[in-house]
Motif scaffolding. Sequence first.
Motif, PDB file in Angstrom:
ATOM      1  N   PRO A   1       0.837  -1.591  -0.142  1.00 38.42           N
ATOM      2  CA  PRO A   1       0.093   0.056   0.065  1.00 38.42           C
ATOM      3  C   PRO A   1       1.078   1.146   0.167  1.00 38.42           C
ATOM      4  O   PRO A   1       0.437   2.286  -0.315  1.00 38.42           O
ATOM      5  N   GLY A   2       2.297   1.214   0.328  1.00 40.58           N
ATOM      6  CA  GLY A   2       2.933   2.228   0.321  1.00 40.58           C
ATOM      7  C   GLY A   2       3.154   2.905  -0.930  1.00 40.58           C
ATOM      8  O   GLY A   2       3.313   3.840  -1.146  1.00 40.58           O
TER       9      GLY A   2
ATOM     10  N   ALA B   1       0.983   3.005  -3.254  1.00 40.69           N
ATOM     11  CA  ALA B   1      -0.311   4.079  -3.492  1.00 40.69           C
ATOM     12  C   ALA B   1      -0.178   5.328  -2.748  1.00 40.69           C
ATOM     13  O   ALA B   1      -0.310   6.277  -3.434  1.00 40.69           O
ATOM     14  N   LEU B   2       0.633   5.186  -1.750  1.00 41.00           N
ATOM     15  CA  LEU B   2       0.466   6.231  -0.663  1.00 41.00           C
ATOM     16  C   LEU B   2       1.592   7.213  -1.327  1.00 41.00           C
ATOM     17  O   LEU B   2       1.367   8.567  -0.908  1.00 41.00           O
ATOM     18  N   MET B   3       2.538   6.829  -1.913  1.00 40.68           N
ATOM     19  CA  MET B   3       3.527   7.667  -2.619  1.00 40.68           C
ATOM     20  C   MET B   3       2.916   8.912  -3.505  1.00 40.68           C
ATOM     21  O   MET B   3       3.240   9.876  -3.530  1.00 40.68           O
TER      22      MET B   3
ATOM     23  N   LEU C   1      -0.079   9.860  -3.114  1.00 37.98           N
ATOM     24  CA  LEU C   1      -1.141  10.340  -2.635  1.00 37.98           C
ATOM     25  C   LEU C   1      -0.487  11.858  -1.598  1.00 37.98           C
ATOM     26  O   LEU C   1      -0.924  12.933  -1.535  1.00 37.98           O
ATOM     27  N   TYR C   2       0.851  11.621  -1.286  1.00 37.55           N
ATOM     28  CA  TYR C   2       1.462  12.408  -0.556  1.00 37.55           C
ATOM     29  C   TYR C   2       2.765  13.277  -1.215  1.00 37.55           C
ATOM     30  O   TYR C   2       3.317  14.268  -0.562  1.00 37.55           O
TER      31      TYR C   2
END
Length: 221
Positions: free
Chosen positions: A18-19, A21-23, A25-26
Amino acid sequence: MTWTIPNILTVIRLLAAPGVALMFLYFSRPYADWFALMLFVGAAITDWFDGYLARQWSQETKLGAMLDPIADKAMVVIALMVLVGYSSMAPGLVLPAALILFREVFVSGLREFLGDTAGTLKVTKLAKWKTTFQMVAIAVLFLQGVFEHYFGMSSYGMDAALVDDILAGREEDLQGLEWKLNGMIFSSYAGLILLWVAAVLTVITGWDYFRKAQPHLKDDR
């Protein structure tokens, strides 16, 4: 649960999924592409190390055997979701991604139905090659995003005529547009070809798994 080093590496790879995808987002692009690429490649490397260390140190556990394929599938599925989303649903990417996702869902459901019997259906060398091609293809496609955005950043503010003149050699290429464009084109084609190879191997291994499972799916008469 036994927290050996191989199992810890597997859990790290599972959390890294999931990290990716988080890249996006942030962080803004191309930094998101860079971070996702490094995270994905790092996780892919642990995929080799955790299995190798488990065998070398005789630390193969039920926890590791359960988590390892889940971590692999999570990495591939989430990364493909991100790539498809940022590709504006490009057909050349969506179709192989759909085939890979369908196979993973189908085989996971089949394994769940078979229960303990699923353990008797061993992973083949072709299935390992399938995973390798998936990982390499996704990494190359993330790299394509890096080239694409550096090319866009370097050509920002230039009109189309100036960009054409630079690429044709009529103007000096101070921003390195040519190598960035070539990198983008090469990684795009290479990534798609590798992904299609992975999709074909995915379908073949999925069918092979289903064929081997058929004796266990027959109704008792």
